[in-house]
Design an enzyme around this catalytic site. Structure first.
Site, PDB file in Angstrom:
ATOM      1  N   TYR A 241       0.860  -1.185   0.000  1.00 43.44           N
ATOM      2  CA  TYR A 241       0.000   0.000   0.000  1.00 43.44           C
ATOM      3  C   TYR A 241       0.897   1.235   0.000  1.00 43.44           C
ATOM      4  O   TYR A 241       2.091   1.135   0.297  1.00 43.44           O
ATOM      5  CB  TYR A 241      -0.977   0.018   1.182  1.00 43.44           C
ATOM      6  CG  TYR A 241      -0.373  -0.113   2.560  1.00 43.44           C
ATOM      7  CD1 TYR A 241       0.014   1.001   3.293  1.00 43.44           C
ATOM      8  CD2 TYR A 241      -0.218  -1.371   3.150  1.00 43.44           C
ATOM      9  CE1 TYR A 241       0.538   0.883   4.563  1.00 43.44           C
ATOM     10  CE2 TYR A 241       0.305  -1.501   4.427  1.00 43.44           C
ATOM     11  CZ  TYR A 241       0.684  -0.369   5.130  1.00 43.44           C
ATOM     12  OH  TYR A 241       1.209  -0.484   6.392  1.00 43.44           O
ATOM     13  N   HIS A 289       6.323  -0.297   1.581  1.00 39.39           N
ATOM     14  CA  HIS A 289       5.995   0.732   0.599  1.00 39.39           C
ATOM     15  C   HIS A 289       7.001   0.711  -0.555  1.00 39.39           C
ATOM     16  O   HIS A 289       8.194   0.495  -0.340  1.00 39.39           O
ATOM     17  CB  HIS A 289       6.016   2.114   1.254  1.00 39.39           C
ATOM     18  CG  HIS A 289       5.233   2.178   2.526  1.00 39.39           C
ATOM     19  ND1 HIS A 289       3.907   1.836   2.581  1.00 39.39           N
ATOM     20  CD2 HIS A 289       5.587   2.528   3.789  1.00 39.39           C
ATOM     21  CE1 HIS A 289       3.480   1.982   3.822  1.00 39.39           C
ATOM     22  NE2 HIS A 289       4.484   2.391   4.576  1.00 39.39           N
TER      23      HIS A 289
END
Length: 313
Positions: A241, A289
């Site tokens: 995400y 990330h």
């Protein structure tokens, strides 16, 4: 004959009035059409490249009127293994807006002004940058997580209008700063309601503040669907995400007319460090990330003049 002359004069007068009005109305319409939605030379809201990536259904902030789709909820609930149901989420959001403003508070778009945003990350490349005065000049100054100003004003500025956080990164705010919650699970919404009132007693993967100082009238909550939109459209599903910093940047592109970005990326030694601390683990990168990919997108946006990117030292 006199009656015909009167009719002719009457028709000529009507025609003249029509031409006069048409000219004035056309001029007014052209003037109206020429008015930009902001005072910038180029408004982000009009940018075709950005419009192609915009999803009008993904409102940046939650409001009392907004309904999160079950599809977006199911994506969001997987971020931190949320086990509770969609209906429980909706009940929690209903309670949320009994405590906080029912709609987000931000500067409205106007043809008479340009809303300028400074998005201030926490990179060590801010040290020695002397960006402080430039950052403080903006209308909206967004900071995030544990970012602080005291003792670092020369490089990072002293003003903050919006501070992004989640429970595990929370800090006290003054009464003029918006608390912008980026929720990753239902408990984050519960924390916000309790930490600003009676106190929160739950647990998380790290200790969280039981109470927090913040102006409840300035609280804003990011829409989980906006997180999904950033991951799906902007990052093309790369990484698990998006990082808080990258979501903050895309948020700024949605709510501002001009965006300047500071404090993103590695420091001069290639380390992903914070400007207020000495890095102990130099192998630490960007976790779940896609940091390098996000950085590349920021560089591309800067090259295409969608924003200004101040890379620091």
């Amino acid at each position: 004959m006199k009656s015909k002359a009167k009719v002719l004069i009457f028709l000529l007068c009507i025609t003249g009035i029509g031409v006069f009005l048409k000219g004035h109305v056309s001029g007014y319409l052209l003037q109206f059409q020429d008015r930009k939605p902001c005072a910038c030379d180029t408004c982000l809201v009009e940018d075709e490249w950005l419009l192609q990536r915009a999803n009008k259904s993904a409102e940046p902030f939650l409001s009392a009127k907004h309904n999160l789709s079950e599809y977006a909820f199911n994506w969001w609930k997987c971020l931190q293994a949320e086990r509770r149901s969609y209906s429980f989420y909706k009940q929690t959001v209903d309670k949320l807006f009994q405590t906080f403003p029912s709609s987000p508070d931000f500067i409205e778009r106007s043809p008479d002004r340009s809303r300028t945003c400074a998005v201030v990350g926490n990179s060590g490349n801010l040290n020695g940058s002397h960006y402080g005065r430039l950052i403080d000049f903006h209308d909206v100054i967004i900071r995030m997580n544990s970012g602080r100003t005291k003792g670092y004003e020369a490089d990072v500025g002293s003003r903050t209008t919006h501070h992004i956080m989640y429970p595990e990164s929370a800090m006290d705010l003054d009464t003029t700063t918006h608390l912008v919650l980026f929720p990753f699970k239902i408990q984050d919404l519960e924390w916000l309601m309790k930490a600003t009132t009676t106190g929160f007693s739950g647990t998380s993967y790290v200790p969280v503040k039981s109470k927090i100082k913040a102006n409840k009238d300035l609280v804003m909550v990011l829409n989980p669907a906006f997180m999904w939109y950033v991951h799906d459209i902007w990052l093309e599903k790369k990484g698990r995400y998006p990082s808080t910093g990258f979501m903050a940047l895309v948020l700024a592109l949605h709510i501002c007319d001009e965006v300047d970005v500071f404090g993103y990326g590695a420091d001069k030694d290639g380390n992903w460090s914070h400007y207020w601390e000495k890095l102990q683990n130099k192998k630490l990168k960007t976790g779940v990330h896609p940091g390098s990919h996000e950085y590349g997108i920021i560089q591309k946006l800067a090259e295409q003049k969608k924003l200004k990117f101040y890379t620091g030292l």
